[in-house]
Enzyme design. Structure first.
Site, mmCIF file in Angstrom:
data_model
loop_
_atom_site.group_PDB
_atom_site.id
_atom_site.type_symbol
_atom_site.label_atom_id
_atom_site.label_comp_id
_atom_site.label_asym_id
_atom_site.label_seq_id
_atom_site.Cartn_x
_atom_site.Cartn_y
_atom_site.Cartn_z
ATOM 1 N N HIS A 36 -1.108 3.522 4.840
ATOM 2 C CA HIS A 36 -2.064 4.343 4.089
ATOM 3 C C HIS A 36 -2.183 5.713 4.744
ATOM 4 C CE1 HIS A 36 -5.737 5.780 2.269
ATOM 5 N NE2 HIS A 36 -5.711 4.760 1.424
ATOM 6 N N THR B 249 -6.041 2.583 -5.274
ATOM 7 C CA THR B 249 -5.852 1.135 -5.125
ATOM 8 C C THR B 249 -6.650 0.367 -6.172
ATOM 9 O OG1 THR B 249 -5.379 1.211 -2.767
ATOM 10 C CG2 THR B 249 -6.248 -0.848 -3.604
ATOM 11 N N ASP C 256 1.333 0.313 -4.983
ATOM 12 C CA ASP C 256 0.167 0.626 -5.811
ATOM 13 C C ASP C 256 0.155 2.064 -6.328
ATOM 14 O OD1 ASP C 256 -0.487 1.650 -3.295
ATOM 15 O OD2 ASP C 256 -2.591 1.055 -3.400
ATOM 16 N N HIS C 257 0.678 2.997 -5.535
ATOM 17 C CA HIS C 257 0.697 4.404 -5.963
ATOM 18 C C HIS C 257 1.507 5.214 -4.967
ATOM 19 C CE1 HIS C 257 -2.271 4.843 -2.785
ATOM 20 N NE2 HIS C 257 -2.989 3.901 -3.360
ATOM 21 N N GLU D 37 0.813 -1.209 0.000
ATOM 22 C CA GLU D 37 0.000 0.000 0.000
ATOM 23 C C GLU D 37 0.854 1.271 0.000
ATOM 24 O OE1 GLU D 37 -3.251 0.480 -0.431
ATOM 25 O OE2 GLU D 37 -2.806 2.611 -0.310
#
Ligand code: GP9
Ligand code: MN
Length: 696
Positions: free
Chosen positions: A421, A305, A480-481, A261
């Site tokens: 996150h 996500t 993911d980013h 994440e």
């Protein structure tokens, strides 16, 4: 002097006067919010002028509605409309802080699936100054209640009200004209909502978005099988055939997709006060058995996500707005990896410690063909086990092993971590590294949650070794980013040790790790340029399942034929030669900006841009038009959502039956003895409460 003041007072005591005051305060407030609460990239005096100017037309039209009403009602309506517009602004400020984007209708349509968690995290990131968007509303109500300004009971001619409405539209036209001349194709290219708000304001953006959503729904009903032709033509001419050295080397192995994440590439080998943030991932990154990519970019947009998942499972891009998994996940036809694997005899499962409805996973996964979805409902509720969006990674990873050992092999398993996150909430007892010292409170703990995530990966790898799973599995790990969005410029500058990061540095800041680890894999650090769209074809080739006939937009990262064009979702790009980010162009190798293009460069850049625009456009056509429903993939059985259930009891029953039928699970191969006890974790929560109650 006195008479000027009196004139002003008299003016304000008329309805038009009060309206103009409302308008002025609204414009000032909006301009303040646009320039301080969003990151619109306003450059130069023309854009600043437009940012201020665009607050007026919408206000004239909307607040002007009150002028059609009489007496007191008209004054209260002005306040009410102002209040509603301010609340919309307020909601967008909060949303923007988390997602770097504005609220869309697609998102609202799917809000049932995301709202519960969204609320939780939005509350945590509210700032007292956000409430200043209500300052003008409160001031105006006070002056009315205290009779500082008197209500003008006289009739306001409808003719005048209509003139004001018309003026609103005329000024909007002027606004649009000026915007177009500063930025052409503003509304047609739709690459970035920031542009629309910057040039036209929030109200115009909202209306524009509403019209577009309606339009998208209509597209689906109009789409037909002929629309597939340009898609197939594009994919055919850009197909990159596999690398013989790697093709099929992972055939028959279990597949682990480990979703890290918000994990950015800069964290690899990064140190805080001399301590490695992610020692486990660093070791994996440099391992001989790992193919690690150091020019790999995330390509997500608003769906974050879920966009990453969409690309990983389908090699289709997320949409420019909203989340494709939310807007199309329940209804579209897909030919996804879980279904492809299922039809090759694999067990397929996704694991995630959040509620199943988030990002519409509980529906989209059925369309993708996942046999199992082990969401939060499947895991024991130990005290203190939850943080931010879901179960803390160490507990989640361990709990997942409980089900993993029951899955008939070979399996395709995706584990989505969540503790790392934004805004990086973690309790003290789980922190074992210093925070960053950028001074940005929500960014500084990023390395602490990343460190925690890294430890959870180490514990998981230990288990894979102990249970014997490691040697017959291929591991795919990817970030993911971004974790630190461009909305935190001063934190980014501190991390990059630069005064003001330029667009090249920001583009490079979008790198995320991508690693493939497998016993016997010929590893190394690969400098190929690629992104999330390319993961699936790469994996397919490793598994020896040719992706030649699939409707997938990526290219195998190991293919010698790949073109190395990384398309960002907004139409910008990175290639080994050029980088385009926020409209600026640079040499990728040196980071030097190209201000004047030579004719040759222009030609090359146009060609790349054409590829990027075509690729994104065609992927959107497939998604928006639900085109896969027209595509007959030979040997593939169409997924029927009704065949799937993620109900806890039913799933567990199904798993039991599957184990009876196919005795290849880790547990079965271990004489039906559980390996779960071999999973060791130092999660303090589990030390305090070692008993884990899984649903039966
Ligand atoms: C929630 C998690 C977060 O379940 O996957 O999604 P994100 O906010 O990163 O898109
Ligand atoms: Mn994410």
């Amino acid at each position: 002097m006195k008479s000027a003041l009196k004139k002003l007072r008299d003016g304000l005591n008329t309805k038009l006067g009060f309206f103009l005051l409302t308008l002025l305060l609204f414009a000032i407030k909006s301009y303040w919010a646009y320039s301080t609460k969003f990151n619109l990239g306003v450059k130069g005096s023309v854009q600043h002028f437009l940012l201020a100017f665009n607050t007026i037309p919408g206000a004239l039209v909307f607040i002007g509605i009150a002028l059609y009403f009489r007496g007191r009602l008209s004054y209260w309506l002005m306040s009410l409309i102002n209040f509603l517009l301010s609340t919309w602004l307020f909601a967008n400020i909060l949303y923007y802080r988390e997602f770097s984007d504005f609220i869309t209708f697609n998102l609202i349509k799917g809000s049932g699936s995301t709202s519960n968690n969204l609320g939780k995290s939005l509350l945590g990131i509210m700032k007292p100054s956000d409430f200043l968007v209500y300052a003008d509303v409160i001031i105006l109500i006070i002056v009315l209640l205290t009779h500082l300004i008197r209500v003008d009971m006289r009739y306001f001619k409808t003719r005048y009200a209509m003139t004001i409405t018309a003026l609103g539209f005329v000024l909007f036209g002027v606004n649009l004209g000026m915007a177009e001349s500063n930025r052409s194709q503003l509304l047609t290219r739709t690459f970035d909502n920031n542009y629309i708000v910057k040039y036209l304001g929030l109200q115009a953006y909202t209306i524009y978005d509403g019209v577009k959503t309606q339009h998208n729904d209509a597209i689906k009903s109009r789409a037909e099988s002929n629309d597939l032709k340009p898609v197939l033509r594009f994919l055919h001419s850009n197909y990159a055939s596999p690398n013989v050295q790697y093709y099929g080397t992972a055939k028959g192995k279990n597949v682990f997709i480990i979703h890290l994440e918000s994990f950015q590439q800069f964290l690899i080998d990064y140190k805080v006060n001399g301590q490695e943030v992610t020692p486990t991932l660093n070791k994996l990154y440099h391992s001989d058995n790992t193919l690690a990519f150091d020019n790999f970019f995330h390509q997500v947009a608003q769906g974050k996500t879920s966009d990453a998942e969409m690309m990983l499972e389908n090699s289709l891009f997320g949409l420019p707005e909203g989340s494709a998994m939310v807007s199309d996940g329940s209804t579209n036809t897909f030919q996804s990896m879980p279904a492809l694997m299922d039809q090759r005899g694999y067990t397929t499962a996704s694991f995630h410690g959040d509620v199943p409805s988030f990002w519409n996973r509980d529906n989209a996964y059925k369309s993708f063909g996942y046999q199992y979805f082990f969401s939060k409902n499947f895991f024991p509720k130990t005290p203190d086990y939850d943080a931010g969006y879901g179960i803390k990674d160490k507990i989640f990873m361990k709990d997942s092993a409980y089900y993993l050992e029951q899955l008939p092999q070979p399996f395709y398993a995706k584990l989505i971590t969540v503790t790392n996150h934004y805004p990086y909430i973690l309790d003290k007892k789980n922190k074992s590294i210093d925070p960053l010292t950028t001074g940005d409170k929500t960014v500084d703990p990023y390395v602490q949650t990343a460190h925690y995530l890294d430890q959870s990966i180490q514990e998981f790898l230990n288990y894979l070794d102990a249970s014997g799973l490691r040697k017959n599995s291929i591991l795919i790990l990817y970030g993911d980013h971004y974790g630190i969005s461009n909305n935190h410029p001063s934190a980014i500058n501190k991390i990059l040790k630069t005064k003001k990061a330029n667009n090249y540095q920001l583009a490079m800041f979008q790198k995320v790790p991508f690693m493939i680890n497998m016993d016997g894999l010929k590893g190394g650090i690969d400098h190929t340029y690629g992104g999330e769209i390319d993961v699936l074809p790469t994996l397919e080739d490793l598994l020896g399942m040719s992706s030649k006939n699939y409707i997938q937009f990526g290219q195998d990262l190991l293919s010698p034929q790949r073109n190395q064009i990384v398309s960002f979702r907004d139409g910008d790009f990175v290639t080994p030669k050029y980088t385009k980010y926020n409209g600026d162009i640079y040499y990728t190798k040196t980071g030097k900006q190209i201000k004047q293009q030579t004719p040759k460069q222009k030609k090359e850049l146009d060609k790349i841009q054409h590829y990027v625009t075509t690729e994104l456009g065609l992927s959107d056509k497939v998604m928006n038009g639900d085109l896969l429903r027209f595509y007959h993939l030979r040997g593939f059985k169409k997924v029927n959502k009704k065949d799937y259930t993620y109900n806890t009891q039913k799933s567990l029953k199904k798993l039991k039956q599957a184990r009876k039928k196919k005795k290849t699970s880790v547990k079965a191969e271990n004489n039906n003895q559980s390996t779960f006890d071999e999973y060791s974790t130092d999660a303090p929560e589990l030390k305090e409460n070692p008993k884990l109650d899984f649903p039966k």
